[in-house]
Design a protein around this motif. Sequence first.
Motif, PDB file in Angstrom:
ATOM      1  N   GLY A  50       0.812  -1.211   0.000  1.00 20.01           N
ATOM      2  CA  GLY A  50       0.000   0.000   0.000  1.00 20.01           C
ATOM      3  C   GLY A  50       0.845   1.261   0.000  1.00 20.01           C
ATOM      4  O   GLY A  50       0.508   2.253  -0.680  1.00 20.01           O
ATOM      5  N   GLN A  51       1.946   1.250   0.764  1.00 18.47           N
ATOM      6  CA  GLN A  51       2.842   2.407   0.782  1.00 18.47           C
ATOM      7  C   GLN A  51       3.494   2.627  -0.581  1.00 18.47           C
ATOM      8  O   GLN A  51       3.578   3.759  -1.074  1.00 18.47           O
ATOM      9  CB  GLN A  51       3.916   2.222   1.856  1.00 18.47           C
ATOM     10  N   LEU A  52       3.961   1.545  -1.198  1.00 14.72           N
ATOM     11  CA  LEU A  52       4.574   1.658  -2.520  1.00 14.72           C
ATOM     12  C   LEU A  52       3.543   2.069  -3.562  1.00 14.72           C
ATOM     13  O   LEU A  52       3.837   2.855  -4.475  1.00 14.72           O
ATOM     14  CB  LEU A  52       5.224   0.325  -2.902  1.00 14.72           C
ATOM     15  N   ASP A  53       2.337   1.551  -3.428  1.00 17.37           N
ATOM     16  CA  ASP A  53       1.228   1.949  -4.309  1.00 17.37           C
ATOM     17  C   ASP A  53       1.016   3.454  -4.236  1.00 17.37           C
ATOM     18  O   ASP A  53       0.855   4.142  -5.262  1.00 17.37           O
ATOM     19  CB  ASP A  53      -0.032   1.188  -3.871  1.00 17.37           C
ATOM     20  N   ASP A  54       1.015   4.003  -3.028  1.00 18.18           N
ATOM     21  CA  ASP A  54       0.794   5.440  -2.851  1.00 18.18           C
ATOM     22  C   ASP A  54       1.896   6.261  -3.518  1.00 18.18           C
ATOM     23  O   ASP A  54       1.634   7.312  -4.113  1.00 18.18           O
ATOM     24  CB  ASP A  54       0.721   5.761  -1.356  1.00 18.18           C
ATOM     25  N   VAL A  55       3.126   5.761  -3.443  1.00 18.13           N
ATOM     26  CA  VAL A  55       4.244   6.458  -4.083  1.00 18.13           C
ATOM     27  C   VAL A  55       4.080   6.442  -5.602  1.00 18.13           C
ATOM     28  O   VAL A  55       4.223   7.481  -6.274  1.00 18.13           O
ATOM     29  CB  VAL A  55       5.582   5.814  -3.682  1.00 18.13           C
ATOM     30  N   LEU A  56       3.773   5.272  -6.151  1.00 15.65           N
ATOM     31  CA  LEU A  56       3.714   5.124  -7.611  1.00 15.65           C
ATOM     32  C   LEU A  56       2.515   5.817  -8.229  1.00 15.65           C
ATOM     33  O   LEU A  56       2.613   6.359  -9.344  1.00 15.65           O
ATOM     34  CB  LEU A  56       3.688   3.635  -7.982  1.00 15.65           C
ATOM     35  N   TRP A  57       1.379   5.776  -7.539  1.00 15.67           N
ATOM     36  CA  TRP A  57       0.139   6.223  -8.164  1.00 15.67           C
ATOM     37  C   TRP A  57      -0.404   7.549  -7.609  1.00 15.67           C
ATOM     38  O   TRP A  57      -1.396   8.061  -8.121  1.00 15.67           O
ATOM     39  CB  TRP A  57      -0.925   5.141  -8.034  1.00 15.67           C
ATOM     40  N   THR A  58       0.238   8.088  -6.557  1.00 13.49           N
ATOM     41  CA  THR A  58      -0.221   9.363  -6.007  1.00 13.49           C
ATOM     42  C   THR A  58       0.923  10.376  -5.937  1.00 13.49           C
ATOM     43  O   THR A  58       0.870  11.445  -6.569  1.00 13.49           O
ATOM     44  CB  THR A  58      -0.837   9.174  -4.603  1.00 13.49           C
ATOM     45  N   SER A  59       1.970  10.046  -5.167  1.00 14.99           N
ATOM     46  CA  SER A  59       3.042  11.011  -4.930  1.00 14.99           C
ATOM     47  C   SER A  59       3.816  11.348  -6.202  1.00 14.99           C
ATOM     48  O   SER A  59       4.032  12.535  -6.517  1.00 14.99           O
ATOM     49  CB  SER A  59       4.004  10.466  -3.862  1.00 14.99           C
ATOM     50  N   MET A  60       4.257  10.331  -6.938  1.00 19.56           N
ATOM     51  CA  MET A  60       5.076  10.588  -8.123  1.00 19.56           C
ATOM     52  C   MET A  60       4.326  11.341  -9.216  1.00 19.56           C
ATOM     53  O   MET A  60       4.827  12.349  -9.730  1.00 19.56           O
ATOM     54  CB  MET A  60       5.659   9.272  -8.652  1.00 19.56           C
ATOM     55  N   PRO A  61       3.123  10.896  -9.621  1.00 16.20           N
ATOM     56  CA  PRO A  61       2.431  11.673 -10.663  1.00 16.20           C
ATOM     57  C   PRO A  61       2.080  13.084 -10.211  1.00 16.20           C
ATOM     58  O   PRO A  61       2.112  14.026 -11.021  1.00 16.20           O
ATOM     59  CB  PRO A  61       1.179  10.846 -10.950  1.00 16.20           C
ATOM     60  N   LYS A  62       1.771  13.251  -8.920  1.00 11.90           N
ATOM     61  CA  LYS A  62       1.487  14.600  -8.407  1.00 11.90           C
ATOM     62  C   LYS A  62       2.714  15.488  -8.510  1.00 11.90           C
ATOM     63  O   LYS A  62       2.633  16.657  -8.913  1.00 11.90           O
ATOM     64  CB  LYS A  62       1.003  14.509  -6.963  1.00 11.90           C
ATOM     65  N   ALA A  63       3.882  14.925  -8.144  1.00 16.11           N
ATOM     66  CA  ALA A  63       5.120  15.702  -8.218  1.00 16.11           C
ATOM     67  C   ALA A  63       5.472  16.063  -9.653  1.00 16.11           C
ATOM     68  O   ALA A  63       6.061  17.121  -9.909  1.00 16.11           O
ATOM     69  CB  ALA A  63       6.258  14.914  -7.575  1.00 16.11           C
TER      70      ALA A  63
END
Length: 447
Positions: A50-63
């Motif tokens: 779930g943490q890695l999912d959040d990085v790949l699909w939320t944090s990175m595209p937002k950045a």
Amino acid sequence: MPGPIAASPAPATSPGPQLTVRRLVLLSIPAILIGVLSALTLRVLDLIAGQLDDVLWTSMPKALGIPSDSPWWIFTVLTATGIAVGLVVWLVPGHAGPDSATTELAAAPLPLWVLPGLFVVVLLSLAGGVSLGPENPIIAVNVSLAIALVARIAKAVPPQLVGALAISATIGALFGTPVAAALVFTGMVGEFKMGGSLWDKLFLPLVAAGAGSVTTFLLGGGFGATAPLPAYGTPQAFDLLLGAIVACAAAAFGLVGIYLFPLVHRAFHALRHPLLYIALGGVVLGLLGMVGGPITLFKGLEQSGELLADPDAYPPGQLALILLIKMAALVVAASAGFRGGRIFPAVFLGVAAGLLGGALLPGLPLSLAVACGVLGLVLAIARDGWVALFVAVAMVGDITVLPMLCIIVLPAWLVVTWAREMLITPADLARERPEAALPWSRTRSAG
């Protein structure tokens, strides 16, 4: 109802130790311990994924200023996931264990040094949007850890029993169905060299499955209806016919994917090198994701909740497209060397099939339609009636559909019982690569 989990009957042996009350009580201690530890391992996997999912699909595209549902971002993440998994399978010791396409739920124990690579590729697949669930790999991990642990602290407990308890515990933790988890062993318990009734032999798997299921729910996990549908109500005779049509059609659709499975597996593995065929699998999954959108990604549990939360938002044409894309993604992911299970995607497919059946047969209550869709797809892909029945009930959150499903399962079972399983057999491997049929090369052929 037999299934791939059941083992063939063992040859006649001399009676083993009797399952007395004292022995059952003593064995319940490791059963509970195995259940709790199996659920903890699963929960750790879910949390990290779930943490890695959040990085790949939320944090990175937002950045990067990119919408997370952008078709090109979907393609990029799945392609990168394929490359990353391919590198681990190629380079990490143990090659992440055997190809999941060749394994059933009842996993054989693996050497402990193989488990880190297997755990990593499952994390990458779950977080990267690959259309596979965690069930086959996490069962293999839990069986291996349980046998190694119990061998150190309780050598009197047979390893075969420890493995069975770990499988049962993990199924209970995964699907929240401890009764089904015990019942899938009705074909295996005859091999336990212990006297006593069938209930006595199923008691310990039930304890382990119950402990795993309760621990999962206490830790905030769980499997079931995230958006319960309206209650089914009073059973109607005509519903049996309509429900059987939905279940049989769903099962028949599942068989299409099953028969394509060895052909697609052979095509990918013709590339021979794991980095090549797994990376190519990521590219194909990325292309499918661009067409189907985010609803067709991942293992499918949360996406099933999205479908059930607003069934009217998905017209029949869109549901049909979702079914085709998700089935293609499941077959590709399972064929291309990713490590994962096929039941969770089958549940999503069943939900979509049930909603489509309910839309095309408006006289059928939606809760029963969805339950029948899940029943048919899981029955075809998992080939286990117990899991199919209990998961179907869990997904709609309505126990009143169970009596109807117990009848509807009969024609659905007749549809699938003559067909091949969604499994790559030694004969299939022999046709792909003659040396892959040899026992010593099975793991090597996976990586």
